[in-house]
Design a protein around this motif. Structure first.
Motif, PDB file in Angstrom:
ATOM      1  N   PHE A  89      45.595  29.488  42.915  1.00 17.30           N
ATOM      2  CA  PHE A  89      45.760  29.328  44.361  1.00 17.30           C
ATOM      3  C   PHE A  89      46.955  28.424  44.701  1.00 17.30           C
ATOM      4  O   PHE A  89      47.450  28.423  45.814  1.00 17.30           O
ATOM      5  CB  PHE A  89      44.465  28.788  44.991  1.00 17.30           C
ATOM      6  N   GLY A  98      38.855  34.962  38.514  1.00 19.50           N
ATOM      7  CA  GLY A  98      39.388  33.701  39.019  1.00 19.50           C
ATOM      8  C   GLY A  98      39.867  33.773  40.461  1.00 19.50           C
ATOM      9  O   GLY A  98      39.988  32.745  41.137  1.00 19.50           O
ATOM     10  N   GLY A 127      39.298  51.395  32.656  1.00 14.68           N
ATOM     11  CA  GLY A 127      40.119  51.542  33.853  1.00 14.68           C
ATOM     12  C   GLY A 127      41.383  52.284  33.491  1.00 14.68           C
ATOM     13  O   GLY A 127      41.351  53.194  32.661  1.00 14.68           O
ATOM     14  N   GLN A 141      41.495  49.292  38.597  1.00 14.15           N
ATOM     15  CA  GLN A 141      41.043  48.561  37.397  1.00 14.15           C
ATOM     16  C   GLN A 141      41.938  48.866  36.198  1.00 14.15           C
ATOM     17  O   GLN A 141      42.239  50.015  35.897  1.00 14.15           O
ATOM     18  CB  GLN A 141      39.601  48.944  37.061  1.00 14.15           C
ATOM     19  N   VAL A 142      42.321  47.785  35.527  1.00 16.07           N
ATOM     20  CA  VAL A 142      43.139  47.911  34.312  1.00 16.07           C
ATOM     21  C   VAL A 142      42.235  47.629  33.106  1.00 16.07           C
ATOM     22  O   VAL A 142      41.488  46.658  33.110  1.00 16.07           O
ATOM     23  CB  VAL A 142      44.294  46.881  34.336  1.00 16.07           C
ATOM     24  N   GLY A 143      42.304  48.495  32.108  1.00 18.70           N
ATOM     25  CA  GLY A 143      41.535  48.213  30.900  1.00 18.70           C
ATOM     26  C   GLY A 143      40.953  49.441  30.264  1.00 18.70           C
ATOM     27  O   GLY A 143      41.281  50.566  30.632  1.00 18.70           O
ATOM     28  N   GLN A 144      40.075  49.180  29.311  1.00 17.66           N
ATOM     29  CA  GLN A 144      39.490  50.249  28.507  1.00 17.66           C
ATOM     30  C   GLN A 144      38.794  51.287  29.370  1.00 17.66           C
ATOM     31  O   GLN A 144      38.893  52.481  29.112  1.00 17.66           O
ATOM     32  CB  GLN A 144      38.481  49.614  27.552  1.00 17.66           C
ATOM     33  N   GLN A 197      38.625  44.286  26.248  1.00 13.16           N
ATOM     34  CA  GLN A 197      38.613  45.512  27.046  1.00 13.16           C
ATOM     35  C   GLN A 197      39.692  45.487  28.124  1.00 13.16           C
ATOM     36  O   GLN A 197      40.153  46.533  28.565  1.00 13.16           O
ATOM     37  CB  GLN A 197      37.238  45.712  27.709  1.00 13.16           C
ATOM     38  N   HIS A 198      40.077  44.303  28.581  1.00 12.09           N
ATOM     39  CA  HIS A 198      41.193  44.225  29.539  1.00 12.09           C
ATOM     40  C   HIS A 198      42.511  44.411  28.792  1.00 12.09           C
ATOM     41  O   HIS A 198      43.383  45.162  29.242  1.00 12.09           O
ATOM     42  CB  HIS A 198      41.176  42.895  30.303  1.00 12.09           C
ATOM     43  N   LYS A 255      43.717  28.588  34.726  1.00 16.21           N
ATOM     44  CA  LYS A 255      43.547  27.128  34.735  1.00 16.21           C
ATOM     45  C   LYS A 255      42.951  26.614  33.424  1.00 16.21           C
ATOM     46  O   LYS A 255      42.923  25.411  33.181  1.00 16.21           O
ATOM     47  CB  LYS A 255      42.712  26.692  35.931  1.00 16.21           C
ATOM     48  N   ASP A 279      46.092  26.250  38.591  1.00 12.31           N
ATOM     49  CA  ASP A 279      45.227  26.915  39.561  1.00 12.31           C
ATOM     50  C   ASP A 279      46.031  28.026  40.259  1.00 12.31           C
ATOM     51  O   ASP A 279      47.081  27.759  40.851  1.00 12.31           O
ATOM     52  CB  ASP A 279      44.762  25.866  40.584  1.00 12.31           C
ATOM     53  N   SER A 331      40.887  43.120  37.143  1.00 12.84           N
ATOM     54  CA  SER A 331      40.017  43.189  35.965  1.00 12.84           C
ATOM     55  C   SER A 331      38.704  43.836  36.385  1.00 12.84           C
ATOM     56  O   SER A 331      38.395  43.952  37.582  1.00 12.84           O
ATOM     57  CB  SER A 331      39.738  41.785  35.426  1.00 12.84           C
ATOM     58  N   ARG A 332      37.912  44.212  35.395  1.00 11.76           N
ATOM     59  CA  ARG A 332      36.624  44.840  35.733  1.00 11.76           C
ATOM     60  C   ARG A 332      35.698  43.860  36.452  1.00 11.76           C
ATOM     61  O   ARG A 332      34.931  44.258  37.319  1.00 11.76           O
ATOM     62  CB  ARG A 332      35.959  45.348  34.451  1.00 11.76           C
ATOM     63  N   ALA A 333      35.797  42.582  36.096  1.00  7.29           N
ATOM     64  CA  ALA A 333      34.947  41.597  36.769  1.00  7.29           C
ATOM     65  C   ALA A 333      35.231  41.601  38.264  1.00  7.29           C
ATOM     66  O   ALA A 333      34.306  41.560  39.091  1.00  7.29           O
ATOM     67  CB  ALA A 333      35.186  40.215  36.172  1.00  7.29           C
ATOM     68  N   ILE A 364      42.556  35.879  34.902  1.00  5.14           N
ATOM     69  CA  ILE A 364      41.972  36.872  33.978  1.00  5.14           C
ATOM     70  C   ILE A 364      41.902  36.223  32.604  1.00  5.14           C
ATOM     71  O   ILE A 364      42.899  35.656  32.121  1.00  5.14           O
ATOM     72  CB  ILE A 364      42.841  38.155  33.942  1.00  5.14           C
ATOM     73  N   SER A 365      40.718  36.300  31.952  1.00  4.18           N
ATOM     74  CA  SER A 365      40.544  35.568  30.696  1.00  4.18           C
ATOM     75  C   SER A 365      41.218  36.247  29.510  1.00  4.18           C
ATOM     76  O   SER A 365      41.591  35.599  28.543  1.00  4.18           O
ATOM     77  CB  SER A 365      39.052  35.383  30.393  1.00  4.18           C
TER      78      SER A 365
HETATM   79  P1  FAD Z   1      36.449  36.227  33.267  1.00  2.00           P
HETATM   80  O1  FAD Z   1      36.340  36.587  31.847  1.00  2.00           O
HETATM   81  O2  FAD Z   1      35.282  35.572  33.920  1.00  2.00           O
HETATM   82  O3  FAD Z   1      37.725  35.279  33.387  1.00  2.00           O
HETATM   83  C1  FAD Z   1      38.110  34.674  34.578  1.00  2.00           C
HETATM   84  C2  FAD Z   1      39.272  33.747  34.220  1.00  2.00           C
HETATM   85  O4  FAD Z   1      39.784  33.198  35.419  1.00  2.00           O
HETATM   86  C3  FAD Z   1      38.865  32.581  33.317  1.00  2.00           C
HETATM   87  O5  FAD Z   1      39.717  32.574  32.174  1.00  2.00           O
HETATM   88  C4  FAD Z   1      39.110  31.355  34.179  1.00  2.00           C
HETATM   89  O6  FAD Z   1      39.625  30.243  33.435  1.00  2.00           O
HETATM   90  C5  FAD Z   1      40.140  31.844  35.152  1.00  2.00           C
HETATM   91  N1  FAD Z   1      40.133  31.150  36.442  1.00  2.00           N
HETATM   92  C6  FAD Z   1      39.053  30.866  37.228  1.00  2.00           C
HETATM   93  N2  FAD Z   1      39.473  30.269  38.370  1.00  2.00           N
HETATM   94  C7  FAD Z   1      40.816  30.169  38.292  1.00  2.00           C
HETATM   95  C8  FAD Z   1      41.810  29.646  39.149  1.00  2.00           C
HETATM   96  N3  FAD Z   1      41.496  29.108  40.349  1.00  2.00           N
HETATM   97  N4  FAD Z   1      43.096  29.684  38.749  1.00  2.00           N
HETATM   98  C9  FAD Z   1      43.444  30.211  37.545  1.00  2.00           C
HETATM   99  N5  FAD Z   1      42.539  30.740  36.697  1.00  2.00           N
HETATM  100  C10 FAD Z   1      41.241  30.719  37.068  1.00  2.00           C
HETATM  101  N6  FAD Z   1      37.301  44.545  31.669  1.00  2.00           N
HETATM  102  C11 FAD Z   1      38.459  44.910  32.237  1.00  2.00           C
HETATM  103  O7  FAD Z   1      39.200  44.091  32.799  1.00  2.00           O
HETATM  104  N7  FAD Z   1      38.819  46.225  32.223  1.00  2.00           N
HETATM  105  C12 FAD Z   1      38.080  47.200  31.641  1.00  2.00           C
HETATM  106  O8  FAD Z   1      38.456  48.380  31.686  1.00  2.00           O
HETATM  107  C13 FAD Z   1      36.867  46.812  31.009  1.00  2.00           C
HETATM  108  N8  FAD Z   1      36.093  47.730  30.380  1.00  2.00           N
HETATM  109  C14 FAD Z   1      34.959  47.310  29.737  1.00  2.00           C
HETATM  110  C15 FAD Z   1      34.217  48.240  29.002  1.00  2.00           C
HETATM  111  C16 FAD Z   1      33.083  47.820  28.330  1.00  2.00           C
HETATM  112  C17 FAD Z   1      32.312  48.837  27.525  1.00  2.00           C
HETATM  113  C18 FAD Z   1      32.682  46.480  28.398  1.00  2.00           C
HETATM  114  C19 FAD Z   1      31.443  46.010  27.657  1.00  2.00           C
HETATM  115  C20 FAD Z   1      33.398  45.557  29.133  1.00  2.00           C
HETATM  116  C21 FAD Z   1      34.549  45.956  29.809  1.00  2.00           C
HETATM  117  N9  FAD Z   1      35.311  45.051  30.547  1.00  2.00           N
HETATM  118  C22 FAD Z   1      36.485  45.457  31.080  1.00  2.00           C
HETATM  119  C23 FAD Z   1      34.817  43.698  30.848  1.00  2.00           C
HETATM  120  C24 FAD Z   1      35.414  42.605  29.971  1.00  2.00           C
HETATM  121  O9  FAD Z   1      34.628  42.445  28.805  1.00  2.00           O
HETATM  122  C25 FAD Z   1      35.440  41.271  30.730  1.00  2.00           C
HETATM  123  O10 FAD Z   1      34.141  40.955  31.143  1.00  2.00           O
HETATM  124  C26 FAD Z   1      36.353  41.270  31.950  1.00  2.00           C
HETATM  125  O11 FAD Z   1      37.634  41.731  31.588  1.00  2.00           O
HETATM  126  C27 FAD Z   1      36.459  39.854  32.466  1.00  2.00           C
HETATM  127  O12 FAD Z   1      37.240  39.839  33.626  1.00  2.00           O
HETATM  128  P2  FAD Z   1      38.009  38.528  34.044  1.00  2.00           P
HETATM  129  O13 FAD Z   1      38.960  38.144  32.964  1.00  2.00           O
HETATM  130  O14 FAD Z   1      38.537  38.747  35.396  1.00  2.00           O
HETATM  131  O15 FAD Z   1      36.813  37.476  34.173  1.00  2.00           O
END
Ligand code: FAD
Length: 318
Positions: free
Chosen positions: A305, A209, A252, A247-250, A270-271, A286, A303, A233-235, A265-266
């Motif tokens: 931001f 995000g 990380g 990186q925080v998570g499984q 894994q996070h 959001k 949001d 997050s990993r993303a 962060i959703s």
């Molecule tokens: P997303 O899931 O895309 O979420 C983004 C979020 O941001 C959404 O909820 C959205 O609503 C919100 N958002 C967007 N724009 C805004 C805004 N302007 N204001 C407020 N909110 C907003 N992930 C990790 O984090 N750590 C790990 O160590 C890790 N290890 C993994 C290991 C394996 C084997 C696998 C398969 C996956 C692993 N993952 C890990 C990945 C994990 O499955 C997710 O894909 C990842 O955590 C998603 O990151 P995210 O929440 O940042 O992104």
């Protein structure tokens, strides 16, 4: 009550906070005896005593600085033989876990890693762990040998409990393997001035995000207003917006701070695996349906931001 050996994590006698947490937990199961290896025992001793160390077993030799973990395992093994403690506690750092694992093999004991709590039990110390990506909490105790337990940073708040902290020097006989691997260079990472992620009392993390590398400055500004570490997050890491070391998570780092703020962060499993044991969790997202809201203490639907800069300004004026 028997004695509990606590391995001292330090830099030239400057004791790191996870050791003070271990001393606090050790007092629940016995009398803490600190094991200080390398230079600086005289600097460390008053701090260790202040937090309950009845004795400080100190050994200094160039091997501790020049070689990898084996010399420290040699020293701990000899300390275990001479003290016959009820348990050995080691911080759950990368080095700590390697030392603990090697020690457990040497002394033929069971090991529990990444404990988040510790209490006395009728059959020895009982450790609490958060397992299977934090889906379960288990309590276990070791059934064979002197328990070796590694404890995650931030599992306890260091509490003062002044004790004698008498320094007792001991000489270590190094094993053949102790000098098998030499440290050839140490390159300290450029300091950000922020606390180390796994030890920080507060962590502010950003995810997909956040949207771009340059936008992480608002996450950093909030972290700096609190004196917190920055996580991602990993993303966000995979997108190249923030270093993998954050990186925080499984796959990380596992953090367990007093306060964890997740922004954009959703809350994927894994996070969660890396932050679910945080004491207070705050999420800014959001999407009101984001899974992160299932585990938060406080949630802001909005949001990031708009919310994060407002929060930063509010904290700064307090
Ligand atoms: P997303 O899931 O895309 O979420 C983004 C979020 O941001 C959404 O909820 C959205 O609503 C919100 N958002 C967007 N724009 C805004 C805004 N302007 N204001 C407020 N909110 C907003 N992930 C990790 O984090 N750590 C790990 O160590 C890790 N290890 C993994 C290991 C394996 C084997 C696998 C398969 C996956 C692993 N993952 C890990 C990945 C994990 O499955 C997710 O894909 C990842 O955590 C998603 O990151 P995210 O929440 O940042 O992104």
């Amino acid at each position: 009550m028997g004695e509990v050996l606590v391995y001292v994590d330090h830099v030239d006698g400057a004791v790191r906070k996870p050791t003070l947490e271990l001393l606090t937990l050790a007092r629940r199961i016995g009398e803490p005896v600190a094991v200080h290896l390398g230079a600086g025992a005289d600097t460390a001793a008053p701090v260790l005593a202040e937090h309950g160390a009845t004795r400080v077993l100190a050994a200094d030799a160039s091997e501790f600085a020049d070689y990898l973990v084996v010399p420290k395992v040699d020293a701990l093994e000899q300390a275990v033989t001479s003290v016959n403690p009820v348990a050995v506690l080691v911080p759950s750092s990368a080095e700590g876990k390697e030392i603990a694992a090697r020690l457990a093999v040497r002394i033929g004991s069971g090991i529990i890693t990444d404990a988040i709590d510790l209490e006395a039990g009728t059959e020895g110390p009982v450790a609490t762990q958060s397992v299977f990506a934090a889906a379960f909490t288990t309590k276990s105790h070791i059934t064979k040998g002197t328990p070796v337990i590694t404890v995650k940073p931030n599992s306890a708040t260091p509490e003062a409990a002044p004790a004698a902290g008498t320094v007792e020097q001991f000489a270590v006989t190094f094993s053949e393997g102790a000098t098998g691997t030499k440290v050839v260079a140490r390159t300290p990472r450029e300091s950000t001035g922020r606390p180390e992620l796994t030890e920080a009392a507060m962590v502010v993390s950003g995810g997909r995000g956040v949207g771009a590398a340059e936008n992480f400055n608002i996450i950093e500004a909030l972290a700096d207003s609190l004196g917190a570490a920055v996580g991602a997050s990993r993303a966000a890491v995979d997108a190249g917006w923030y270093p993998h070391s954050n990186q925080v998570g499984q796959t990380g780092k596992q953090v367990s701070p007093q306060l964890y703020i997740a922004s954009g962060i959703s809350g994927a499993i894994q996070h969660r695996a890396g932050m679910q044991t945080s004491k207070t969790i705050v999420a800014i997202n959001k999407d009101a349906e984001a899974p992160i809201f299932d585990l938060v203490d406080y949630g802001v639907v909005g949001d990031l931001f708009e919310v994060v800069p407002q929060l930063t300004e509010e904290i700064k004026v307090r």
